[in-house]
Design an enzyme around this catalytic site. Structure first.
Site, short mmCIF file in Angstrom:
data_model
loop_
_atom_site.label_atom_id
_atom_site.label_comp_id
_atom_site.label_asym_id
_atom_site.label_seq_id
_atom_site.Cartn_x
_atom_site.Cartn_y
_atom_site.Cartn_z
N ARG A 1 0.83 2.14 0.42
CA ARG A 1 0.41 0.85 0.97
C ARG A 1 -0.31 0.07 -0.14
O ARG A 1 -1.52 0.20 -0.32
CB ARG A 1 -0.51 1.05 2.17
CG ARG A 1 -0.76 -0.22 2.96
CD ARG A 1 -1.65 0.04 4.17
NE ARG A 1 -1.01 0.88 5.16
CZ ARG A 1 -0.14 0.44 6.08
NH1 ARG A 1 0.22 -0.83 6.08
NH2 ARG A 1 0.38 1.26 6.95
N ASP B 1 2.45 7.33 16.26
CA ASP B 1 1.44 6.58 15.53
C ASP B 1 0.35 6.14 16.50
O ASP B 1 0.55 6.16 17.73
CB ASP B 1 2.06 5.36 14.85
CG ASP B 1 1.35 4.99 13.55
OD1 ASP B 1 0.25 5.51 13.31
OD2 ASP B 1 1.92 4.18 12.78
N GLU C 1 -19.93 -21.35 21.84
CA GLU C 1 -20.87 -20.28 22.15
C GLU C 1 -20.54 -19.66 23.51
O GLU C 1 -20.09 -20.33 24.42
CB GLU C 1 -22.31 -20.82 22.18
CG GLU C 1 -22.86 -21.18 20.83
CD GLU C 1 -24.31 -21.64 20.92
OE1 GLU C 1 -24.94 -21.47 21.99
OE2 GLU C 1 -24.82 -22.19 19.93
N LYS D 1 4.76 7.50 2.02
CA LYS D 1 4.76 6.05 1.80
C LYS D 1 3.53 5.65 1.01
O LYS D 1 2.55 6.39 0.90
CB LYS D 1 4.80 5.30 3.13
CG LYS D 1 3.50 5.33 3.91
CD LYS D 1 3.55 4.44 5.15
CE LYS D 1 2.18 4.42 5.83
NZ LYS D 1 2.18 3.62 7.05
#
Length: 333
Positions: free
Chosen positions: A216, A240, A61, A214
């Site tokens: 995915r 990117d 915690e 592309k």
């Protein structure tokens, strides 16, 4: 001596508002995710990080105590939601709650890297929209405003019912690219979803645009199909928002070179670099990977071909403008 006409109620209100604004104090705190970047931001603002105690109970915690007064202050809490992601998210929630209960006037969560941003919609049945869930949690925990850098999905801004300032690392990346005087640049988007981001940078670089087609089929796995655009005899710069396992960019780099590109550079804001990313980048034909310090890069992940740029000035300037009620959008014009 010029006396203030405090008998005029309108003028008196204006003076009171101006006095309140100029006396507003600003405090900067940081979670444990990226202390280096937080310190740089505080230095840019000419201040020091506030004192906050974060520790763990034996069962894991998280304990948090703000160790200085924040009553009536505008607080900016900096925390990247990087690995270990869930721990840093919970740490941020607890710090937000502590600051709210300590009577901070306003708490802004500055999140250089926003996790779960790829889970912004239901692509298949019975999936969670976790980016929306995280937005709800931040609001409930006590954030009055969020500052984020290069969200993977810009529509995440709409998941919040509080103010969101969406910043871009574009100025930092473009400045670095221009300094290199690279010949015949072509800006390459690694997928259709990144076209808007790549087009904006291509315009600044006065360069043509190419797009990678592309698919995915599953998370962290991409199949590169073909190139839309001309890259022959050009220096390809892949743009990117993040590099995670590096599977896409390494395959794209190979394809670009097969299609006649001279060199391949990669520019990305967030260096997630999980799993086999470092091995893939090291063995790839990528000449250089240029990233920012939105996520801290440990020594174990540093390679000669990886360059890290600081976004401390960008984030620090945004915080300063928010505090002084100055336009942020003008930073990117």
């Amino acid at each position: 001596m010029i006396r203030e006409n405090t008998a005029n109620p309108l003028l008196r209100d204006q003076i009171q508002k101006a006095t309140t604004f100029t006396s507003r104090s600003m405090k900067i705190f940081s979670g444990s995710a990226n202390i280096g970047l937080s310190t740089e931001i505080a230095d840019y603002l000419g201040t020091e990080l506030g004192t906050i105690k974060i520790s763990n109970f034996s069962d894991g915690e998280i304990y948090c105590q703000v160790q200085e007064s924040v009553r009536g202050a505008d607080v900016y809490l900096i925390q990247s939601l990087s690995h270990p992601v869930n721990y840093h998210i919970m740490e941020l929630m607890i710090m937000l709650d502590a600051l709210r209960r300590a009577s901070a006037r306003q708490v802004t969560a500055v999140i250089p890297y926003y996790a779960y941003a790829r889970q912004d919609r239901k692509a298949q049945g019975r999936e969670a929209i976790t980016a929306k869930l995280l937005a709800n949690l931040l609001t409930t925990a006590g954030a009055d405003r969020v500052v984020a850098l290069d969200l993977h999905a810009p529509q995440i801004q709409g998941f919040f019912d509080i103010l969101v300032d969406h910043l871009f690392a574009t100025p930092v990346l473009i400045e670095n690219i221009l300094k290199r005087n690279l010949p015949d640049i072509v800006a390459v988007s690694p997928d259709v979803g990144g076209v808007t981001r790549t087009r904006a940078i291509a315009k600044k670089l006065n360069a043509p645009l190419a797009i990678i087609d592309k698919r995915r089929p599953r998370p962290n796995h991409a199949e590169v199909l073909n190139i839309i655009g001309d890259v022959k005899n050009k220096t390809a710069v892949i743009i990117d928002d993040m590099v995670d396992t590096a599977g896409t960019i390494t395959e794209v780099a190979k394809l670009l070179l097969r299609e006649g590109a001279l060199d391949v550079y990669v520019c990305a804001t967030h260096a997630v670099l999980s799993g086999p990313a470092i091995e893939r980048i090291g063995a790839s034909p990528i000449k250089e990977l240029i990233v920012t310090n939105s996520i801290p890069l440990p020594d174990s992940k540093r390679l000669p071909k990886i360059t890290v740029l600081s976004v401390a000035g960008l984030l620090g300037e945004a915080i300063s403008r928010i505090h002084e009620d100055i336009s942020i959008s003008s930073m990117f014009e």
